[in-house]
Write a protein that holds these residues in place. Structure first.
Motif, mmCIF file in Angstrom:
data_model
loop_
_atom_site.group_PDB
_atom_site.id
_atom_site.type_symbol
_atom_site.label_atom_id
_atom_site.label_comp_id
_atom_site.label_asym_id
_atom_site.label_seq_id
_atom_site.Cartn_x
_atom_site.Cartn_y
_atom_site.Cartn_z
ATOM 1 N N ASN A 183 -3.420 1.537 0.031
ATOM 2 C CA ASN A 183 -2.700 0.327 -0.331
ATOM 3 C C ASN A 183 -3.740 -0.733 -0.673
ATOM 4 N N ARG B 159 -1.050 1.084 -5.369
ATOM 5 C CA ARG B 159 -1.646 2.144 -4.545
ATOM 6 C C ARG B 159 -2.688 2.900 -5.367
ATOM 7 N N TRP C 84 -4.626 6.292 -5.792
ATOM 8 C CA TRP C 84 -4.570 7.716 -5.476
ATOM 9 C C TRP C 84 -5.914 8.334 -5.840
ATOM 10 N N GLU D 200 -2.844 4.555 3.290
ATOM 11 C CA GLU D 200 -1.405 4.691 3.430
ATOM 12 C C GLU D 200 -1.007 6.124 3.757
ATOM 13 N N ILE E 220 -4.320 8.171 -0.419
ATOM 14 C CA ILE E 220 -3.543 7.101 -1.039
ATOM 15 C C ILE E 220 -3.822 5.809 -0.267
#
Length: 310
Positions: free
Chosen positions: A147, A128, A130, A154, A145
């Motif tokens: 994926n 992930r 961020w 996400e 965030i």
């Protein structure tokens, strides 16, 4: 891996960041040039290129996943996207163009459902990405965030006004580090205009601030040891290195006692990183070298690496 621009006469924030991340990922110090640019360019979507100004491309934060290098750019005139990516390898000998991540659709100016100003970023072991978003005059600050297995969003967390000011002129998000917990992840965030550290809990989707009276933070690094883990902090235009126990950062709305660890030779530290061997590396504005210190030992700065430009 080393990627740098060919026009800099001193160690740039881009080179410093990439070098530091390379130390952590490669655990080796033999770097080679992958690409060089006379000037950067964006891929075209038929509308963006006419307003693009390559003179205002300033690359700041970065993260690597697989064969993709993610970068954040300063929000300057003529810059159509502040979160971009590049391939780390390829068959072409020409340097690649900057590509918006995840697409042009998510980089609409003054559209609060889009990324307005990407800042610090980090990738967790689950793949992930961020990303801190400073926002704009009209849009609040957030954490995005993504994926990276499917390039989908996400989660998007909007910071409440009690944590990060809704006023654009009163907030300045900088850096983010991730702390793997038994339940999920905590993110620790530096916000330079306020005397506190921001904490975000992914499991509960909740953020809060912990006060550090009298001190504002510019960059962060997290110790690898899960026992008695420490967050290391530096301030802007200061040579002081501090630390705080992450256990104190769970005190929502409370205060944390930061401890002065030592003082660097230079007064302009820009980025920090700690590798798995407990060595903290620091890069400085306008300097062509890095310094290091083993956090398991008493503070002692050592010159680690210097780049000699032609």
């Amino acid at each position: 891996m080393n990627v740098w621009s060919s026009h800099s006469s001193a160690m740039s924030p881009l080179f410093s960041a990439i070098f530091l991340l390379g130390l952590c990922l490669a655990n080796a110090f033999n770097f080679t040039t992958v690409y060089e640019w006379d000037k950067f360019d964006f891929i075209s979507n038929g509308q963006i290129k006419p307003i693009f100004d390559p003179n205002y491309v300033y690359l700041r934060y970065m993260a690597v996943y697989g064969e993709r290098l993610f970068l954040s750019l300063d929000k300057n005139p003529g810059i159509p996207a502040t979160l971009v990516w590049l391939p780390t390898s390829g068959t072409s000998t020409s340097p690649p163009k900057l590509a918006p991540f995840p697409s042009w659709h998510l980089h609409k100016k003054d559209n609060c459902d889009s990324i307005q100003f990407a800042k610090g970023m980090e990738i967790d072991p689950e793949g992930r990405l961020w990303v801190l978003d400073q926002g704009s005059d009209d849009c609040p600050s957030k954490i995005w965030i993504f994926n990276l297995l499917n390039n989908k969003i996400e989660r998007v967390h909007q910071f409440p006004n009690t944590v990060v000011s809704n006023s654009y002129s009163k907030r300045y998000l900088r850096d983010i580090v991730l702390d793997k917990t038994p339940d999920d992840y905590l993110a620790y965030i530096a916000e330079y205009y306020s005397e506190h550290i921001i904490v975000y809990n992914r499991e509960t989707d909740k953020s809060w601030s912990v006060k550090t009276p009298g001190r504002k933070w510019f960059s962060l690094a997290l110790s690898p040891n899960s026992e008695a883990r420490q967050l290391y902090l530096i301030r802007y235009i200061s040579n002081e290195l501090y630390s705080v126990s992450v256990s104190e950062l769970k005190n929502e709305g409370g205060s944390a006692a930061v401890k002065l660890i030592g003082k660097w030779t230079e007064y302009n530290p820009y980025r920090m990183l700690i590798d798995g061997a407990n060595v903290l590396y620091v890069a400085f504005w306008y300097e062509n070298y890095l310094s290091k210190w083993n956090i398991s030992e008493p503070f002692r700065e050592q010159r680690f690496h210097q780049v000699i430009f032609p």
